[in-house]
Design a protein around this motif. Sequence first.
Motif, PDB file in Angstrom:
ATOM      1  N   GLU A  32       0.732  -2.389   3.981  1.00 57.32           N
ATOM      2  CA  GLU A  32       2.121  -2.831   4.034  1.00 57.32           C
ATOM      3  C   GLU A  32       2.942  -1.811   4.816  1.00 57.32           C
ATOM      4  O   GLU A  32       2.489  -0.693   5.088  1.00 57.32           O
ATOM      5  N   SER A  33       4.144  -2.199   5.178  1.00 53.07           N
ATOM      6  CA  SER A  33       5.010  -1.353   5.998  1.00 53.07           C
ATOM      7  C   SER A  33       6.086  -0.682   5.144  1.00 53.07           C
ATOM      8  O   SER A  33       6.526  -1.243   4.134  1.00 53.07           O
ATOM      9  N   PRO A  34       6.552   0.507   5.572  1.00 55.44           N
ATOM     10  CA  PRO A  34       7.658   1.175   4.878  1.00 55.44           C
ATOM     11  C   PRO A  34       8.992   0.570   5.304  1.00 55.44           C
ATOM     12  O   PRO A  34       9.776   1.184   6.035  1.00 55.44           O
ATOM     13  N   GLU A  84      13.571  -5.949   5.112  1.00 51.54           N
ATOM     14  CA  GLU A  84      13.053  -5.715   3.775  1.00 51.54           C
ATOM     15  C   GLU A  84      12.131  -6.848   3.299  1.00 51.54           C
ATOM     16  O   GLU A  84      11.353  -6.675   2.364  1.00 51.54           O
ATOM     17  N   ASN A 144       7.076  -7.537   4.416  1.00 47.53           N
ATOM     18  CA  ASN A 144       5.767  -7.525   3.756  1.00 47.53           C
ATOM     19  C   ASN A 144       5.466  -8.845   3.055  1.00 47.53           C
ATOM     20  O   ASN A 144       4.320  -9.315   3.062  1.00 47.53           O
ATOM     21  N   THR A 199       0.382   0.024  -0.282  1.00 53.29           N
ATOM     22  CA  THR A 199       1.508  -0.850  -0.547  1.00 53.29           C
ATOM     23  C   THR A 199       2.833  -0.164  -0.235  1.00 53.29           C
ATOM     24  O   THR A 199       2.904   1.063  -0.093  1.00 53.29           O
ATOM     25  N   GLU A 200       3.860  -0.978  -0.185  1.00 50.62           N
ATOM     26  CA  GLU A 200       5.195  -0.440   0.069  1.00 50.62           C
ATOM     27  C   GLU A 200       5.588   0.591  -0.976  1.00 50.62           C
ATOM     28  O   GLU A 200       6.258   1.593  -0.669  1.00 50.62           O
ATOM     29  N   ASN A 201       5.143   0.405  -2.205  1.00 48.91           N
ATOM     30  CA  ASN A 201       5.497   1.344  -3.275  1.00 48.91           C
ATOM     31  C   ASN A 201       4.804   2.695  -3.130  1.00 48.91           C
ATOM     32  O   ASN A 201       5.192   3.649  -3.819  1.00 48.91           O
ATOM     33  N   TYR A 212       4.855   4.471  -0.451  1.00 49.05           N
ATOM     34  CA  TYR A 212       5.628   5.328   0.462  1.00 49.05           C
ATOM     35  C   TYR A 212       6.719   6.068  -0.312  1.00 49.05           C
ATOM     36  O   TYR A 212       7.267   5.567  -1.306  1.00 49.05           O
TER      37      TYR A 212
END
Length: 461
Positions: A325-327, A370, A373, A455-457, A459
């Motif tokens: 996933e991306s930040p 936002e 993802n 995952t995004e979390n 980062y």
Amino acid sequence: MEHVDVAIVGGGPAGASAAERAAAHDAEVVLFEQGVPREDRDGPGPDSTDAAGMLDYWIDIMDFDYEEIPDDVILQELEGTEFIGPESSVELATTGIDARYPKFGYTFNRTRMDDWLHERAADAGADLRVGIGVSDLETDLRASSANGPTHTLSLSDGSQLEAQYVVLADGPQRRITLDALDQFTAPGRSVSDYLSPPEANHIAYQEYREFPEELFDDDWLTFWWGYMPGETAYPWVFPNDGTVARVGLTMPIGMRLEDVDNPGSYKLLEPTDDGLPSGSEYITRLLEHEYGDEYDVETDFPLVEDRGKSKGTETYPISSTRPIESPVGANIAVAGGAMGTTSAFHEGGYHVAVRSGKIAGRLAATDSLENYNDRWKNAIGDEILRNVAFADIVKDYEPDDWDWAFDVVTDMQRGGGDNVLISKRYSAGLDATRIVAAYKRRKFTYRDGRYVQLTENDYLY
């Protein structure tokens, strides 16, 4: 310092698609592509290396109407594909997935397709700077901008540029992506732990060869499985224009002969080998094995030297990891091969690169990154789920396993199933049940987006 709304790093299918969508939504967009030379392109451009076959439903994944793709992009319409094992083979004439394109698929001119995507982006108003690369990217998480963090890009010409949003689309080599994302990882950790090229990725090599007219099959793809060692390692022949075909292969990076348990079982290895063959040697051996009894390979299958990156040949990386996933909290989206959406199992991922790039560009232009993802998983998640499940199933296959699998597929076709990997109709007894059960188990393991490995979390902002 120059300021733009959206900066895009990389001009391949993901980057060009992101640029077109962002510009179409009235953002000020600049795309940076360092540019590489090719025998079949005037001047530098994106690294247009790929086996370049397109299946019917992949066009829908790209979110294109197939009729809008220029005629000079498409080389050969396809009726099906043949998978050849050491002793068995199987033909598939359908993907088993509903699609608007009326054929099995087509082969296409990757260079021309990339150039067409660039033309679309330029027509939409994007600023395409081919020949200028990005050397560094720094993110200011405490920026006073109303839309959150901003980014400073250092360019190969010595200048700098500031952008509100960045789309990282620098392909499986990830020259900028790894360091850019490491800004948001815990101390002692790196994104390369998830996307490590030496450990998890593949290298591909292909040659453009002229075939004898009587051997040229212009509407079928051919793959050989179990002929060379390595996870998802296989050679192929793809029909091109005229009687030119691309003959290539993919194999894991860094694999050694001593890593192979039973080298004598692979048709493209020889007892005298003291190491694994090079890509060019593998191709010569494949052609000799298939046609050497009646033809002189070097004379009757000559290289076409005005194609490819160098004298009719090209080498390129394939990202074979599961995606990340991306930040998005840092106003960064990663698209295409850079995020791990390509796959050595099906030789590339042009379609998912285009679609993920389109989504990233549109969301960046509309200040809604936002959602990226969630949106890319909704659009291409089923395709990624299939790829990672299939790759897991065949990970440890040896030559005998491929023969067994192809025999099972043949039995399933007799039982009415149109494609073992995708069709929901299975009726070939215990062996078929074994394959189906393995596939379903892996799909269940990766359900609800669990194929994502970062995952995004994860980062830190």
